[in-house]
Design an enzyme around this catalytic site. Structure first.
Site, short mmCIF file in Angstrom:
data_model
loop_
_atom_site.label_atom_id
_atom_site.label_comp_id
_atom_site.label_asym_id
_atom_site.label_seq_id
_atom_site.Cartn_x
_atom_site.Cartn_y
_atom_site.Cartn_z
CE LYS A 126 8.06 29.95 32.07
NZ LYS A 126 9.50 29.76 32.45
NE ARG B 241 11.73 25.81 28.10
CZ ARG B 241 10.37 25.60 28.38
NH1 ARG B 241 9.63 26.80 28.49
NH2 ARG B 241 9.91 24.45 28.33
C1 YH5 Z 1 12.41 28.28 31.69
O1 YH5 Z 1 11.85 29.40 32.02
N1 YH5 Z 1 10.23 27.01 31.70
S1 YH5 Z 1 8.52 24.73 31.71
C2 YH5 Z 1 3.80 28.05 32.91
C3 YH5 Z 1 2.86 28.80 32.13
C4 YH5 Z 1 3.58 28.74 30.84
C5 YH5 Z 1 4.72 28.16 30.56
C6 YH5 Z 1 0.93 29.29 31.36
N2 YH5 Z 1 11.10 25.11 31.51
C7 YH5 Z 1 11.68 27.14 31.59
O2 YH5 Z 1 7.20 26.95 29.88
N3 YH5 Z 1 13.49 25.85 31.17
C8 YH5 Z 1 10.06 25.79 31.55
O3 YH5 Z 1 2.08 29.48 32.42
C9 YH5 Z 1 12.28 25.86 31.37
N4 YH5 Z 1 13.71 28.11 31.65
C10 YH5 Z 1 14.33 26.93 31.42
N5 YH5 Z 1 15.59 26.60 31.27
C11 YH5 Z 1 7.29 26.04 32.02
C12 YH5 Z 1 6.89 26.91 31.17
C13 YH5 Z 1 5.53 27.39 31.40
C14 YH5 Z 1 5.10 27.54 32.78
#
Ligand code: YH5
Length: 294
Positions: A236, A270
């Protein structure tokens, strides 16, 4: 058993087990939740998992690498995203859940907000509903409770389309913790068992760099809500802000934060990179146990 939310002995583990329908997930060691995106615009796989065969192969690999939970998501909630039509989300998610349930001995979580998807995913064999909107959509809480699912309630300020434009808080830690406590109470009132509720401060969901650092520094406080704590920082913007690296080069930073989160009491991490994250949480958990031993 849950310990009382007002307990102040900070380093004692919150819960050792999570009840997920017919199964029990031991949290004596932190679990890794592997991310399985089944969205065509998925940032990490360029849509390669959109087909069932690819999704199942990715799930098999994550289980072999030590994932205790596979998190199947058919809605991209990256900043700026809009939800897909309901039929499209069902078409993406349900066959993948059914195939994993038939073949793999792993807990299946579904990243969704819609009551219809919750009901269909539970009918297909999902165990846990992981909702970035914390079961606030019409009928969502009732659908999760009716299916006997475990749930993860996550904090988000705003919605994915606009959440990163201007996040604002007075005291971010207090506001997020109070809001999560209220959602836990709503889940309990709807009939979801206390040992089936996970909380998540929601890194990247309506928080700027300073907000995320404050939340991460205060993870211990979130363990005092009396529920297992889930942390999702993998790849992230927080990792990007701290390392200066683009999404493709955030493995080391993500793994470092996972180890620190486990050391601060996170029970579920996660992550996209399961094998490396499993090693990281082993290290963080060992240091935490050492700290508990005094
Ligand atoms: C979370 O924290 N996150 S989806 C933006 C990015 C990289 C990854 C490049 N679902 C979570 O993974 N569920 C997501 O930048 C989640 N906690 C829980 N419980 C977003 C994601 C991501 C977004």
């Amino acid at each position: 058993m849950a310990r009382p939310p007002d307990s102040t002995d900070a380093l004692e583990p919150t819960l050792v087990e999570l009840r997920c329908r017919s199964r029990v997930l031991s949290l004596a060691q932190p679990a890794v939740m592997g991310v399985l995106n089944v969205t065509p615009d998925s940032f990490s796989d360029g849509g390669l998992h959109a087909d069932l065969v690819g999704a199942l192969a990715a799930a098999r690999r994550m289980v072999a690498e030590g994932a205790g939970i596979i998190d199947v998501g058919g809605e991209s909630t990256r900043p700026g995203s809009l939800p897909p039509p309901l039929e499209e989300e069902l078409r993406r998610v349900v066959p993948v859940v059914r195939a994993i349930a038939a073949e793999l001995d792993v807990l299946i979580s579904v990243d969704t907000s819609r009551a219809e998807v919750i009901a269909a995913a539970l009918a297909a064999g999902a165990h846990l509903i992981n909702d970035v909107r914390a079961l606030q959509a019409p009928g969502a809480l009732e659908a999760a409770a009716a299916g006997g699912a475990a749930v993860c309630v996550m904090h988000m300020q705003g919605d994915p389309a606009t959440m990163q434009l201007a996040p604002r808080y007075g005291d971010v830690v207090e506001e997020v913790a109070d809001w999560l406590a209220a959602r836990v109470a709503a889940c309990r009132a709807a009939g979801i068992a206390s040992d089936a509720i996970v909380v998540d401060p929601g890194f990247g969901f309506g928080k700027n760099a300073a907000h995320q650092l404050a939340l991460f520094a205060a993870l211990e406080k979130f363990t005092r809500l009396g529920c297992p704590l889930l942390v999702g920082v993998s790849r992230k913007s927080m990792v990007g802000q701290l390392t200066g690296r683009p999404v493709a080069d955030r493995l080391a930073g993500s793994v470092a934060l996972a180890a620190l989160a486990a050391e601060r009491g996170a029970a579920i991490l996660r992550a996209h990179d399961v094998a490396a994250t499993v090693d990281a949480v082993r290290i963080g958990a060992a240091l935490r146990r050492r700290g508990e031993a005094g």
